[in-house]
Design an enzyme around this catalytic site. Sequence first.
Site, PDB file in Angstrom:
ATOM      1  N   ASP A 210     -11.002 -12.716   8.229  1.00 40.90           N
ATOM      2  CA  ASP A 210     -11.141 -13.297   9.559  1.00 40.90           C
ATOM      3  C   ASP A 210     -12.015 -12.378  10.400  1.00 40.90           C
ATOM      4  O   ASP A 210     -12.215 -11.200  10.093  1.00 40.90           O
ATOM      5  CB  ASP A 210      -9.796 -13.564  10.207  1.00 40.90           C
ATOM      6  CG  ASP A 210      -9.024 -12.311  10.553  1.00 40.90           C
ATOM      7  OD1 ASP A 210      -9.565 -11.211  10.340  1.00 40.90           O
ATOM      8  OD2 ASP A 210      -7.876 -12.429  11.004  1.00 40.90           O
TER       9      ASP A 210
ATOM     10  N   ASP B  47     -11.167 -18.801  12.603  1.00 38.91           N
ATOM     11  CA  ASP B  47     -12.102 -17.806  12.081  1.00 38.91           C
ATOM     12  C   ASP B  47     -11.632 -17.257  10.742  1.00 38.91           C
ATOM     13  O   ASP B  47     -12.049 -16.177  10.322  1.00 38.91           O
ATOM     14  CB  ASP B  47     -12.263 -16.660  13.091  1.00 38.91           C
ATOM     15  CG  ASP B  47     -10.943 -15.942  13.351  1.00 38.91           C
ATOM     16  OD1 ASP B  47      -9.873 -16.573  13.141  1.00 38.91           O
ATOM     17  OD2 ASP B  47     -10.978 -14.767  13.732  1.00 38.91           O
TER      18      ASP B  47
END
Length: 717
Positions: free
Chosen positions: A582, A625
């Site tokens: 991420d 993300d």
Amino acid sequence: MAWQFAGLFALSGALALYSTALARLTHSPPSLWLANGALLGWLIRRPLAQTWPLFIAGFLGYAAAKGLLGDPLPTIVGRGLGNAMETLMVTLAIRRQFPVIHAETSFPKLARTALAAAVVACALASLAVTLVWHLRPELSLWIDWSMVFRAHLLGMIIAGCASIVVAIKQDSEPLFHGKRASLLWHLLLLTAVCAAVFMVRRYPLLFLVYPPLLLLIFRHRFAGMIFGIAIVALITTGSAALDLGPFDLVHGVTPILKVTMAQVFIAGYCLVALPVALALVEQDRLQVRLRESELRYRMLADNSGDLVMRIRPNGDRRYVSPSVKELLGWEVEDFMTPRPDLIHPDDRERIAEVVTALRRVGGATTATYRLQHRAGHYLWIEAFARIVDSPDGDGSTEIIYTGRDVTQRVQIQQALIESQAQLKTITDNVPAVIARVDMSERYTYINRFVEQISGELPSTMLGKTVKEVRGAALYEQLKEYLDRAYAGESVWFEYEATYRGKLLHFQTHYVPDTDAKGKVRGLYALTTEITHIKNVERELLRLAHQDALTGLANRRYFNEQAQPLLRNACQNRAPVLLVLLDVDNFKSINDTHGHAAGDLVLAEVGRCLQEIVLKGAVVARIGGDEFVVLCDHLHDHAAAEAFVHELWKALHMAVMMGRHCIDVHMSMGAVFFHGPASQDVLMKLADEALYLAKEAGRNTYRLVAKQLFVGEKHGNL
């Protein structure tokens, strides 16, 4: 049967007694043996198996007559068996050629068969009878055989013909046709002439018997022949026996010579009378048939619903059937002259050409045209016309015309043609290829839409096989479905084919074409191009499996691909690597630079992952993300750690957003697992590793390794 038995007994005995007694009176052999021929009429009227009582009756009658005259028993039996053999042979020959004899039987054919059989049978039977008199062959045997043969043959012809005619006439029509008085007078005339001829001993006037005999035959046919020949035969044999007549004019005449001359005389009259009678009877029968045929024709023509006409060369009618009233409303008199004005104007020229060609070429023709009804409307008439010779015998010809109302049929045909035209318009404009293929796999119909698909005209495909039109390679794909359709199955399937340089997708439905009895006689094919549908399906599938922002797989597709990859690795005892990633401080990027900047960052991360990750690995954005990488091509811990390190270094990037430069850092948690494990377990282990990386201050990675195969070391590596 009892009456027939008694009658035949009496008849056979009387005829045998007459011939034998007359011969013994004159001390000469019998000149005419009638007993055998008299049996034929009874024997041919019933099946042969049922005639044995009649044979017995004839034999007993003969035996009684011979016994009455004092003949010894062996002679009676021997000669009686010879007579029975003669009658049986003629009966069998007639029954073989004519199993059923009736009034319609051809008398000339019957006479030829009976005469040939009589010659053979009389020759054999006479030889058998003569052998009873002679113990060994010598000249006298053949002289006696010749005498007996002539007597038997004449008797068979005269008596056999009479009995057969009487039997046939009795079953069908009377022998006499209301002319008995005339017959009696003509018989008396013949008897008088015949007696007068034989009374005159100084002049040979035997030829004078012919005129009254022929008159008798012409007036009374078979009845005149039977009675006339009988009278001539009786008077001739009696006169010869009594030494009367012109036979004594021959120098040195003997009783045997008289008998021979009498037999020749009777045979001559038979040879004249029998053919004449047969010809006259056959002529009468043909005339009756002709009259009956004319009556039937007139009855059919007068009562037929069709219009029947006989047309002269100039167009006038010799006959018009009364059906013209019912059919067209006109009277017969109105149609006896040519009426071209009643033909529809659009058909007149064509019909005139048909009639002209018929008169020039001859033969027959058929034409359909419109005739005006008396009420004013037009009817469609189907006419059949044939050129025939005129019965007037003047060398001209006539047209035999038959016409029937086919208005309803023509209207149905026109409606069918219109319906077919409408159907063709519809099928030609349907956005699908519609075709029919017969049992030999040849196209019998293709609509025009095929031209838009392949560029070929339907007319160039008709009559060709599926293999010729579609090509050998594509035909091999279609063959299975063709066979199933020919077996009676309705088949749906899809396939690909290249036309005009483009790969197209098609969906086809084969429907068996069956007749009224359910037998398959071909198939109908409905083929639709579904390329655009397949493209939409692929796009929908892509959208369902792909992240729109990054171009990577989404969580759903990752879940679908992870399961088979993990299962295959477990079966091959191979390790797998799962990496969770991420973006560090992604929320602050959105807050500082805006969501567009955040989207740009995610897109760059996705692009970088696609470039770095090896083929065969599964890369996906699983939300926000967060990204995931799953691969099974790394065989040891060192390779796994090197791959994770290179991935972490590559994902350090600077993303330009206008004038601003955004530094992107990633935190990564990875698990290198060697053993059976589910996707959830791996995701949990990777998530724990990611947590450790973030605990370490972000912008780093952590790799965890585990091994769970039985018999191997467990725990961290």
